[in-house]
Design a protein around this motif. Structure first.
Motif, PDB file in Angstrom:
ATOM      1  N   UNK A 498       0.876  -1.180   0.000  1.00  0.00           N
ATOM      2  CA  UNK A 498       0.000   0.000   0.000  1.00  0.00           C
ATOM      3  C   UNK A 498       0.905   1.219   0.000  1.00  0.00           C
ATOM      4  N   UNK A 499       1.022   1.867  -1.150  1.00  0.00           N
ATOM      5  CA  UNK A 499       1.976   2.968  -1.260  1.00  0.00           C
ATOM      6  C   UNK A 499       3.400   2.446  -1.133  1.00  0.00           C
ATOM      7  N   UNK A 500       4.167   3.067  -0.254  1.00  0.00           N
ATOM      8  CA  UNK A 500       5.563   2.669  -0.066  1.00  0.00           C
ATOM      9  C   UNK A 500       5.741   1.607   1.016  1.00  0.00           C
ATOM     10  N   UNK A 501       4.650   1.197   1.663  1.00  0.00           N
ATOM     11  CA  UNK A 501       4.733   0.236   2.762  1.00  0.00           C
ATOM     12  C   UNK A 501       4.358  -1.158   2.264  1.00  0.00           C
ATOM     13  N   UNK A 502       5.229  -2.124   2.547  1.00  0.00           N
ATOM     14  CA  UNK A 502       4.989  -3.518   2.180  1.00  0.00           C
ATOM     15  C   UNK A 502       4.962  -4.349   3.471  1.00  0.00           C
ATOM     16  N   UNK A 503       3.830  -4.983   3.740  1.00  0.00           N
ATOM     17  CA  UNK A 503       3.662  -5.790   4.948  1.00  0.00           C
ATOM     18  C   UNK A 503       3.552  -7.269   4.593  1.00  0.00           C
ATOM     19  N   UNK A 504       3.957  -8.112   5.543  1.00  0.00           N
ATOM     20  CA  UNK A 504       3.920  -9.554   5.335  1.00  0.00           C
ATOM     21  C   UNK A 504       3.245 -10.222   6.530  1.00  0.00           C
ATOM     22  N   UNK A 505       2.340 -11.127   6.261  1.00  0.00           N
ATOM     23  CA  UNK A 505       1.675 -11.882   7.318  1.00  0.00           C
ATOM     24  C   UNK A 505       1.627 -13.358   6.972  1.00  0.00           C
ATOM     25  N   UNK A 506       1.515 -14.207   8.000  1.00  0.00           N
ATOM     26  CA  UNK A 506       1.397 -15.641   7.818  1.00  0.00           C
ATOM     27  C   UNK A 506       0.162 -16.150   8.550  1.00  0.00           C
ATOM     28  N   UNK A 507      -0.482 -17.170   8.002  1.00  0.00           N
ATOM     29  CA  UNK A 507      -1.586 -17.833   8.685  1.00  0.00           C
ATOM     30  C   UNK A 507      -0.988 -18.867   9.639  1.00  0.00           C
ATOM     31  N   UNK A 508      -1.320 -18.759  10.921  1.00  0.00           N
ATOM     32  CA  UNK A 508      -0.733 -19.641  11.931  1.00  0.00           C
ATOM     33  C   UNK A 508      -1.814 -20.201  12.851  1.00  0.00           C
ATOM     34  N   UNK A 509      -1.474 -21.298  13.516  1.00  0.00           N
ATOM     35  CA  UNK A 509      -2.302 -21.853  14.580  1.00  0.00           C
ATOM     36  C   UNK A 509      -1.383 -22.214  15.729  1.00  0.00           C
ATOM     37  N   UNK A 510      -1.269 -21.296  16.696  1.00  0.00           N
ATOM     38  CA  UNK A 510      -0.405 -21.468  17.840  1.00  0.00           C
ATOM     39  C   UNK A 510       0.653 -20.390  17.893  1.00  0.00           C
ATOM     40  N   UNK A 511       0.599 -19.519  18.918  1.00  0.00           N
ATOM     41  CA  UNK A 511       1.577 -18.449  19.105  1.00  0.00           C
ATOM     42  C   UNK A 511       1.339 -17.823  20.469  1.00  0.00           C
ATOM     43  N   UNK A 512       1.926 -16.649  20.730  1.00  0.00           N
ATOM     44  CA  UNK A 512       1.778 -15.944  21.988  1.00  0.00           C
ATOM     45  C   UNK A 512       2.302 -16.835  23.115  1.00  0.00           C
ATOM     46  N   UNK A 513       1.564 -16.990  24.183  1.00  0.00           N
ATOM     47  CA  UNK A 513       1.911 -17.930  25.254  1.00  0.00           C
ATOM     48  C   UNK A 513       0.791 -18.950  25.378  1.00  0.00           C
ATOM     49  N   UNK A 514       1.041 -20.159  24.895  1.00  0.00           N
ATOM     50  CA  UNK A 514       0.098 -21.276  25.002  1.00  0.00           C
ATOM     51  C   UNK A 514      -1.256 -20.946  24.386  1.00  0.00           C
ATOM     52  N   UNK A 515      -1.291 -20.088  23.369  1.00  0.00           N
ATOM     53  CA  UNK A 515      -2.550 -19.552  22.862  1.00  0.00           C
ATOM     54  C   UNK A 515      -2.632 -19.642  21.343  1.00  0.00           C
ATOM     55  N   UNK A 516      -3.791 -19.262  20.818  1.00  0.00           N
ATOM     56  CA  UNK A 516      -4.074 -19.379  19.397  1.00  0.00           C
ATOM     57  C   UNK A 516      -4.967 -18.219  18.972  1.00  0.00           C
ATOM     58  N   UNK A 517      -4.521 -17.452  17.992  1.00  0.00           N
ATOM     59  CA  UNK A 517      -5.292 -16.299  17.504  1.00  0.00           C
ATOM     60  C   UNK A 517      -6.127 -16.695  16.288  1.00  0.00           C
ATOM     61  N   UNK A 518      -7.026 -15.814  15.885  1.00  0.00           N
ATOM     62  CA  UNK A 518      -7.864 -16.114  14.733  1.00  0.00           C
ATOM     63  C   UNK A 518      -7.000 -16.244  13.482  1.00  0.00           C
ATOM     64  N   UNK A 519      -7.480 -17.020  12.505  1.00  0.00           N
ATOM     65  CA  UNK A 519      -6.693 -17.328  11.319  1.00  0.00           C
ATOM     66  C   UNK A 519      -6.773 -16.247  10.243  1.00  0.00           C
TER      67      UNK A 519
END
Length: 561
Positions: A498-519
């Protein structure tokens, strides 16, 4: 696959735009805190984490549990699972009521209903970690929970109920498991499972508080360990299909010969070669980075890669893992939370090699007295740069007599877009209430483009931090739909320009501390009206490119069959 191959355009996908209550235009920045705790109003305070005695005489009573955010009934709304602990008295006496992890259904109006009993997702063991994923490819998200004791796999039946499938799957584990994460490490299309383990715990052999140097905190008697106690080797399960798993740590050369004290684990492509590696945060021992060699085996390279210990060569007491590209250079960085009287370590990823840049980033002294747990890179202000959330809380109630505090406030750090972070004061973050926090997960619970954070607090009710202030930036979100046996496309990577900013994300199951965020993958866009270019690398390496996607919408990206 190298980065040049990743960037090649392709036309392999179908694109389905979704718009659920998103906001167009540039909202006016409102004064006041960014977040407010609405757990009581949302109905989550019916849950209270149980974790041993209040005295915390044993280590297992101190570490707490995780939380998962996922859509269990496919209604488009993210639900919440809070993992619960137990106590020695409850485990020893069948007549006592057993605490259970609790599943809360999202009602779509900001409130949640406890559907644990009706759903059958009842984990009444001493719960630790959780990871949610569709392991059998039937389109419904299943749940794996680690325990002090036997682990538990709950198969989603697709009708709002779950069946305990642990024994049939061969995932019982045993003793004391902690972090867990799903990922397809060998590229066969099926999700495999990494399970970290902690201490070989036998209560009859554990010294009493104060018995030796490993049982004191600033000369105050406390629970013993983990140093001085035997560790446990981690477990790697290969998905054999048909609902069965095989433990393959020896075959895959995931040889935890040191039997380190494993806590949290994440799968990620750290060297951008198209294969998932595994990073494990170990308590009081060097961390692991299992490099995927592409032939079904791994090589442990944490020391060579620079993320085993701190920059000054110390093994730290690592707890949780934040994973994300905080400096937008296309490489996944790590923030590992650590014990009190130490800093949480920010490892900057430089082409697969890591540097400890904690002090350079302004994070060296701001959390010195805090004991840090759940954590994540979250763009709370939608400026296109990942900020940082950290959950805090001591393990020793006796810390109040030892120059520290047991209950501590959580922290929010703003990304200054120059490699540095700044701690927001409590009046600005909204994190003013002190508890002893543990697991944390985040997601858009209201489908309004704003991220909420759920925190599991030891022996108390949870936090639900809801956005109380509109960011000035726009956003865009992607839900990936895989074509094969991995319908949530776990392991896929998305790059947004988006403009001059390039972001990268990955789909994961399991992170943080013993937890899981939405996909779903959520990106802030700043002032940009949309994404100029979106590149998707599916788990099997196939590439897709889209251009000119409008902001403030969710898009479902379907992999071509």
């Amino acid at each position: 696959m190298n980065r040049r191959q990743f960037l090649l355009p392709s036309s392999l996908c179908f694109l389905v735009p979704l718009f659920r209550g998103g906001r167009r235009g540039q909202p006016v920045l409102a004064p006041g805190p960014w977040y407010a705790d609405v757990a009581r109003r949302a109905g989550l305070t019916a849950f209270r984490d149980t974790c041993g005695s209040l005295a915390k005489d044993y280590l297992v009573e101190t570490v707490g549990s995780g939380v998962a955010i996922f859509d269990y009934n496919r209604d488009g709304l993210m639900d919440i699972l809070l993992v619960n602990g137990s106590s020695f008295e409850i485990l020893a006496d069948p007549s006592l009521p057993r605490p259970s992890s609790r599943l809360f259904r999202n009602n779509g109006d900001g409130t949640f209903t406890d559907v644990t009993r009706a759903s059958g997702l009842i984990n009444d063991g001493w719960g630790m970690g959780v990871a949610a994923a569709d392991y059998d490819g039937d389109g419904y998200t299943d749940v794996f929970i680690t325990n002090f004791g036997t682990n538990a796999l709950f198969h989603n039946n697709g009708d709002g109920t779950f069946t305990n499938a642990t024994r049939q799957a061969g995932l019982q584990g045993g003793n004391w498991s902690t972090g867990c994460a799903w990922g397809d490490y060998d590229g066969d299309g099926r999700l495999d499972l990494y399970v970290a383990r902690y201490v070989d715990f036998d209560r009859a052999r554990i010294p009493r508080p104060g018995a030796n140097g490993y049982c004191q905190y600033h000369a105050v008697p406390v629970a013993c360990g983990p140093q001085g106690l035997p560790g446990l080797a981690d477990l790697l399960y290969h998905n054999e299909g048909q609902g069965r798993f095989r433990e393959v740590s020896a075959d895959a050369r995931v040889r935890d010969t040191d039997q380190a004290y494993g806590f949290s684990v994440v799968w990620s492509d750290f060297d951008n070669d198209g294969r998932l590696d595994a990073f494990v945060a170990n308590d009081s021992t060097p961390n692991f980075l299992w490099h995927n060699q592409g032939n079904g085996t791994f090589e442990e390279i944490a020391f060579e890669a620079g993320c085993a210990v701190s920059g000054d060569g110390r093994a730290q007491s690592s707890m949780g893992i934040a994973l994300g590209d905080y400096n937008n250079d296309g490489w996944m960085d790590l923030l590992v939370t650590n014990f009190s009287e130490d800093y949480s370590t920010l490892y900057r990823n430089r082409h697969g090699q890591f540097d400890d840049v904690t002090y350079e980033a302004g994070l060296g002294t701001v959390s010195y007295k805090q004991l840090k747990w759940g954590t994540g890179f979250i763009d709370f202000d939608h400026d296109g740069w990942l900020d940082l959330f950290v959950a805090n809380g001591h393990i020793y109630p006796q810390a109040d007599r030892a120059g520290n505090t047991y209950r501590q406030t959580n922290q929010l750090f703003r990304n200054l877009r120059n490699g540095r972070f700044e701690l927001l004061p409590a009046a600005e973050s909204g994190f003013s209430e002190a508890r002893s926090s543990r697991g944390a997960a985040w997601g858009d619970l209201n489908n309004d483009g704003l991220l909420e954070i759920v925190v599991n607090n030891i022996d108390e009710v949870p936090f639900l931090y809801r956005s109380a202030r509109q960011p000035s930036g726009n956003w865009i979100r992607f839900k990936l739909a895989g074509a094969g046996r991995n319908p949530d496309a776990i392991g896929a990577r998305v790059r947004v320009t988006a403009g001059s900013v390039i972001q990268t994300g990955e789909v994961r199951s399991g992170e943080s501390y013993l937890s899981c965020c939405e996909a779903r993958l959520h990106f802030g866009l700043g002032k940009a009206a949309g994404a100029d270019r979106v590149e998707i690398r599916w788990p099997d390496g196939r590439l897709e490119v889209h251009q000119h996607l409008a902001a403030n919408r969710e898009y479902v990206l379907r992999e071509a069959r």
